[in-house]
Scaffold this motif. Sequence first.
Motif, PDB file in Angstrom:
ATOM      1  N   ARG A   1       0.817  -1.207   0.000  1.00 42.48           N
ATOM      2  CA  ARG A   1       0.000   0.000   0.000  1.00 42.48           C
ATOM      3  C   ARG A   1       0.853   1.260   0.000  1.00 42.48           C
ATOM      4  O   ARG A   1       0.498   2.241  -0.644  1.00 42.48           O
ATOM      5  N   PHE A   2       1.950   1.228   0.743  1.00 37.48           N
ATOM      6  CA  PHE A   2       2.817   2.396   0.803  1.00 37.48           C
ATOM      7  C   PHE A   2       3.379   2.720  -0.579  1.00 37.48           C
ATOM      8  O   PHE A   2       3.356   3.867  -1.028  1.00 37.48           O
ATOM      9  N   ARG A   3       3.875   1.694  -1.268  1.00 38.47           N
ATOM     10  CA  ARG A   3       4.424   1.892  -2.608  1.00 38.47           C
ATOM     11  C   ARG A   3       3.361   2.443  -3.551  1.00 38.47           C
ATOM     12  O   ARG A   3       3.607   3.371  -4.329  1.00 38.47           O
ATOM     13  N   GLN A   4       2.148   1.913  -3.471  1.00 40.89           N
ATOM     14  CA  GLN A   4       1.060   2.411  -4.317  1.00 40.89           C
ATOM     15  C   GLN A   4       0.717   3.855  -3.973  1.00 40.89           C
ATOM     16  O   GLN A   4       0.468   4.667  -4.869  1.00 40.89           O
ATOM     17  N   ALA A   5       0.711   4.181  -2.701  1.00 37.00           N
ATOM     18  CA  ALA A   5       0.430   5.562  -2.283  1.00 37.00           C
ATOM     19  C   ALA A   5       1.451   6.515  -2.887  1.00 37.00           C
ATOM     20  O   ALA A   5       1.094   7.603  -3.365  1.00 37.00           O
ATOM     21  N   LEU A   6       2.718   6.118  -2.880  1.00 37.23           N
ATOM     22  CA  LEU A   6       3.749   6.959  -3.472  1.00 37.23           C
ATOM     23  C   LEU A   6       3.468   7.210  -4.952  1.00 37.23           C
ATOM     24  O   LEU A   6       3.635   8.327  -5.452  1.00 37.23           O
ATOM     25  N   GLN A   7       3.013   6.179  -5.648  1.00 36.46           N
ATOM     26  CA  GLN A   7       2.716   6.322  -7.079  1.00 36.46           C
ATOM     27  C   GLN A   7       1.519   7.240  -7.322  1.00 36.46           C
ATOM     28  O   GLN A   7       1.567   8.111  -8.185  1.00 36.46           O
ATOM     29  N   TYR A   8       0.436   7.030  -6.571  1.00 34.68           N
ATOM     30  CA  TYR A   8      -0.764   7.856  -6.749  1.00 34.68           C
ATOM     31  C   TYR A   8      -0.504   9.328  -6.415  1.00 34.68           C
ATOM     32  O   TYR A   8      -1.189  10.211  -6.915  1.00 34.68           O
ATOM     33  N   ALA A   9       0.477   9.606  -5.588  1.00 33.93           N
ATOM     34  CA  ALA A   9       0.755  10.978  -5.152  1.00 33.93           C
ATOM     35  C   ALA A   9       1.485  11.806  -6.206  1.00 33.93           C
ATOM     36  O   ALA A   9       1.497  13.030  -6.130  1.00 33.93           O
ATOM     37  N   ILE A  10       2.096  11.160  -7.184  1.00 32.01           N
ATOM     38  CA  ILE A  10       2.917  11.861  -8.178  1.00 32.01           C
ATOM     39  C   ILE A  10       2.091  12.242  -9.401  1.00 32.01           C
ATOM     40  O   ILE A  10       1.467  11.388 -10.029  1.00 32.01           O
ATOM     41  N   ASN A  11       2.125  13.521  -9.742  1.00 38.70           N
ATOM     42  CA  ASN A  11       1.462  13.995 -10.960  1.00 38.70           C
ATOM     43  C   ASN A  11       2.486  13.930 -12.096  1.00 38.70           C
ATOM     44  O   ASN A  11       3.114  14.922 -12.452  1.00 38.70           O
ATOM     45  N   CYS A  12       2.633  12.753 -12.651  1.00 36.40           N
ATOM     46  CA  CYS A  12       3.646  12.505 -13.669  1.00 36.40           C
ATOM     47  C   CYS A  12       3.404  13.351 -14.918  1.00 36.40           C
ATOM     48  O   CYS A  12       4.344  13.902 -15.494  1.00 36.40           O
TER      49      CYS A  12
END
Length: 186
Positions: free
Chosen positions: A1-12
């Motif tokens: 979940r932590f890794r996914q949270a990091l991904q969702y937080a980035i506006n690539c």
Amino acid sequence: RFRQALQYAINCEEIVKQIQLGYGQCAVVGVPLGAAGVPADLKPYPYYPAKAKQLLNEAGMEGAAFTYYIRLPGRWSFESETHQAISGYWTAIGLKPALQVVESTAYIAWSKISVGLPPEVKEPPKATLPMYAVEVSAGVMDTASILVPYGTCRGAYSLYCNPAMDAIFQKALAAAGEERIRLTEQ
């Protein structure tokens, strides 16, 4: 979940547009889209900060502090600015990333000592493990040859070990054409 949270937080998409002046691409995995072995239906994580916060909450990681190691910048355009933006996105969801630049030879040494931890860290407390940025060039379009150094037990830069995955990668590296692609997609 932590890794996914990091991904969702980035506006690539915003990073590509504003920082990389439209010359970048949002990655799905640690290799470029279109590379052999990357399933065509994979999509980058969308920018979804509310989902990121929810996942952090579920993982009990709200406000987590961690060190985000990057190798000495300058290997690709706007590298420092991109990492600073990523760190800023993580800060915006309540995390406390500490961006630290590491010279490349030190990074490689760390990946071989104490499972990637800096030599002075022997037993890190939970939720404070360091995180390393892995970037690849679009010039290398063979997924197996990119992932092996970063994602296998004996990879030169690897902080990960899964013998079952290693066996698949070894078969993929020995194969060619469609068989290599099929094995890499696993």
